[in-house]
Design a protein around this motif. Sequence first.
Motif, PDB file in Angstrom:
ATOM      1  N   GLN A  31      -7.283  -5.144   7.106  1.00  0.00           N
ATOM      2  CA  GLN A  31      -7.682  -3.936   7.827  1.00  0.00           C
ATOM      3  C   GLN A  31      -6.725  -2.781   7.579  1.00  0.00           C
ATOM      4  O   GLN A  31      -7.041  -1.628   7.874  1.00  0.00           O
ATOM      5  CB  GLN A  31      -7.763  -4.226   9.334  1.00  0.00           C
ATOM      6  CG  GLN A  31      -8.791  -5.288   9.709  1.00  0.00           C
ATOM      7  CD  GLN A  31     -10.195  -4.916   9.276  1.00  0.00           C
ATOM      8  OE1 GLN A  31     -10.634  -3.780   9.488  1.00  0.00           O
ATOM      9  NE2 GLN A  31     -10.896  -5.853   8.663  1.00  0.00           N
ATOM     10  N   SER A  32      -5.522  -3.080   7.059  1.00  0.00           N
ATOM     11  CA  SER A  32      -4.566  -2.009   6.760  1.00  0.00           C
ATOM     12  C   SER A  32      -5.078  -1.078   5.663  1.00  0.00           C
ATOM     13  O   SER A  32      -4.572   0.035   5.498  1.00  0.00           O
ATOM     14  CB  SER A  32      -3.215  -2.594   6.354  1.00  0.00           C
ATOM     15  OG  SER A  32      -3.352  -3.376   5.174  1.00  0.00           O
ATOM     16  N   PRO A  37      -6.828   6.485   1.817  1.00  0.00           N
ATOM     17  CA  PRO A  37      -8.038   7.286   1.572  1.00  0.00           C
ATOM     18  C   PRO A  37      -9.125   6.437   0.917  1.00  0.00           C
ATOM     19  O   PRO A  37      -8.840   5.437   0.251  1.00  0.00           O
ATOM     20  CB  PRO A  37      -7.539   8.386   0.620  1.00  0.00           C
ATOM     21  CG  PRO A  37      -6.062   8.437   0.815  1.00  0.00           C
ATOM     22  CD  PRO A  37      -5.633   7.043   1.162  1.00  0.00           C
ATOM     23  N   GLU A  38     -10.355   6.812   1.115  1.00  0.00           N
ATOM     24  CA  GLU A  38     -11.489   6.051   0.581  1.00  0.00           C
ATOM     25  C   GLU A  38     -11.421   5.926  -0.940  1.00  0.00           C
ATOM     26  O   GLU A  38     -11.818   4.908  -1.511  1.00  0.00           O
ATOM     27  CB  GLU A  38     -12.794   6.744   0.983  1.00  0.00           C
ATOM     28  CG  GLU A  38     -14.054   5.987   0.589  1.00  0.00           C
ATOM     29  CD  GLU A  38     -14.256   4.713   1.392  1.00  0.00           C
ATOM     30  OE1 GLU A  38     -14.983   3.821   0.914  1.00  0.00           O
ATOM     31  OE2 GLU A  38     -13.683   4.624   2.507  1.00  0.00           O
ATOM     32  N   ALA A  39     -10.868   6.953  -1.586  1.00  0.00           N
ATOM     33  CA  ALA A  39     -10.792   6.933  -3.054  1.00  0.00           C
ATOM     34  C   ALA A  39      -9.817   5.892  -3.571  1.00  0.00           C
ATOM     35  O   ALA A  39      -9.863   5.520  -4.739  1.00  0.00           O
ATOM     36  CB  ALA A  39     -10.396   8.319  -3.569  1.00  0.00           C
ATOM     37  N   TRP A  40      -8.899   5.398  -2.713  1.00  0.00           N
ATOM     38  CA  TRP A  40      -7.893   4.421  -3.133  1.00  0.00           C
ATOM     39  C   TRP A  40      -8.299   2.989  -2.822  1.00  0.00           C
ATOM     40  O   TRP A  40      -7.569   2.058  -3.153  1.00  0.00           O
ATOM     41  CB  TRP A  40      -6.552   4.724  -2.471  1.00  0.00           C
ATOM     42  CG  TRP A  40      -5.925   6.005  -2.939  1.00  0.00           C
ATOM     43  CD1 TRP A  40      -6.465   6.945  -3.771  1.00  0.00           C
ATOM     44  CD2 TRP A  40      -4.635   6.492  -2.572  1.00  0.00           C
ATOM     45  NE1 TRP A  40      -5.609   7.988  -3.962  1.00  0.00           N
ATOM     46  CE2 TRP A  40      -4.463   7.754  -3.233  1.00  0.00           C
ATOM     47  CE3 TRP A  40      -3.607   6.036  -1.765  1.00  0.00           C
ATOM     48  CZ2 TRP A  40      -3.319   8.509  -3.099  1.00  0.00           C
ATOM     49  CZ3 TRP A  40      -2.455   6.783  -1.629  1.00  0.00           C
ATOM     50  CH2 TRP A  40      -2.308   8.005  -2.285  1.00  0.00           C
ATOM     51  N   HIS A  41      -9.444   2.791  -2.193  1.00  0.00           N
ATOM     52  CA  HIS A  41      -9.881   1.445  -1.847  1.00  0.00           C
ATOM     53  C   HIS A  41     -10.295   0.672  -3.096  1.00  0.00           C
ATOM     54  O   HIS A  41     -10.799   1.266  -4.070  1.00  0.00           O
ATOM     55  CB  HIS A  41     -11.046   1.509  -0.860  1.00  0.00           C
ATOM     56  CG  HIS A  41     -10.626   1.937   0.508  1.00  0.00           C
ATOM     57  ND1 HIS A  41     -11.411   1.766   1.617  1.00  0.00           N
ATOM     58  CD2 HIS A  41      -9.483   2.518   0.976  1.00  0.00           C
ATOM     59  CE1 HIS A  41     -10.800   2.232   2.693  1.00  0.00           C
ATOM     60  NE2 HIS A  41      -9.628   2.695   2.317  1.00  0.00           N
ATOM     61  N   PRO A  42     -10.087  -0.641  -3.111  1.00  0.00           N
ATOM     62  CA  PRO A  42     -10.433  -1.440  -4.298  1.00  0.00           C
ATOM     63  C   PRO A  42     -11.899  -1.332  -4.702  1.00  0.00           C
ATOM     64  O   PRO A  42     -12.213  -1.285  -5.893  1.00  0.00           O
ATOM     65  CB  PRO A  42     -10.083  -2.867  -3.869  1.00  0.00           C
ATOM     66  CG  PRO A  42      -9.031  -2.701  -2.828  1.00  0.00           C
ATOM     67  CD  PRO A  42      -9.398  -1.435  -2.102  1.00  0.00           C
TER      68      PRO A  42
END
Length: 208
Positions: A31-32, A37-42
């Motif tokens: 959850q961390s 930012p959304e652009a850095w999510h896998p």
Amino acid sequence: MKKYFITGLLVLVPLVITIWVLKSFIAVMDQSLLLLPEAWHPHTLLGRDIPGIGAILTVLIVLTTGLIATNFFGMQLIILWEKLLNHLPVVKSIYSSVKQVSDTLFSDSGNAFRKAVLVQFPREGAWTIAFLTGTPGGDVANHLQGDYVSVFVPTTPNPTSGFFLMMPKADVVELEMTVDEALKYIISMGVVAPVPKIPKLLTQYSNN
């Protein structure tokens, strides 16, 4: 068939429960990723979610926080942060209570869950394992005559819940077992008994 089935359960049940606990723990730590930012999510960068990335991020955040908090400037920043939180009406009571509990549990100088003891509970003649948590304080100590200690009696098989008791020190029997051994004994409902301690004199004699 019955023998083989029970043997299979003894092998698979601990494995399945261990995997389930680890999976749940990693899912919570993941959850961390919501802090990024959304652009850095896998799933944005790689097109798919990768379990465990958030757990690694959580560990890095904890280590970085500890590194900052151990130097002079970090300590001053924490002092200012705590002063700010202590001036907020609702946050003050929650933060101070949680901090006292965490300081007691995780501090090297704390006494919580450092010793396993034997107490009579829930009635005289019935014994159970408890953990020494300290001594009564505040106005409670003014109403207790004699030498008292505070103990936590965990429930079985879930030791996270239990009962907080203040008992005469004379009624508490200290045990020659570690906290981990006592927890295993409680969780297993008495099935996994700790190995009896061998007296040092007998051990020295057998080695000679």
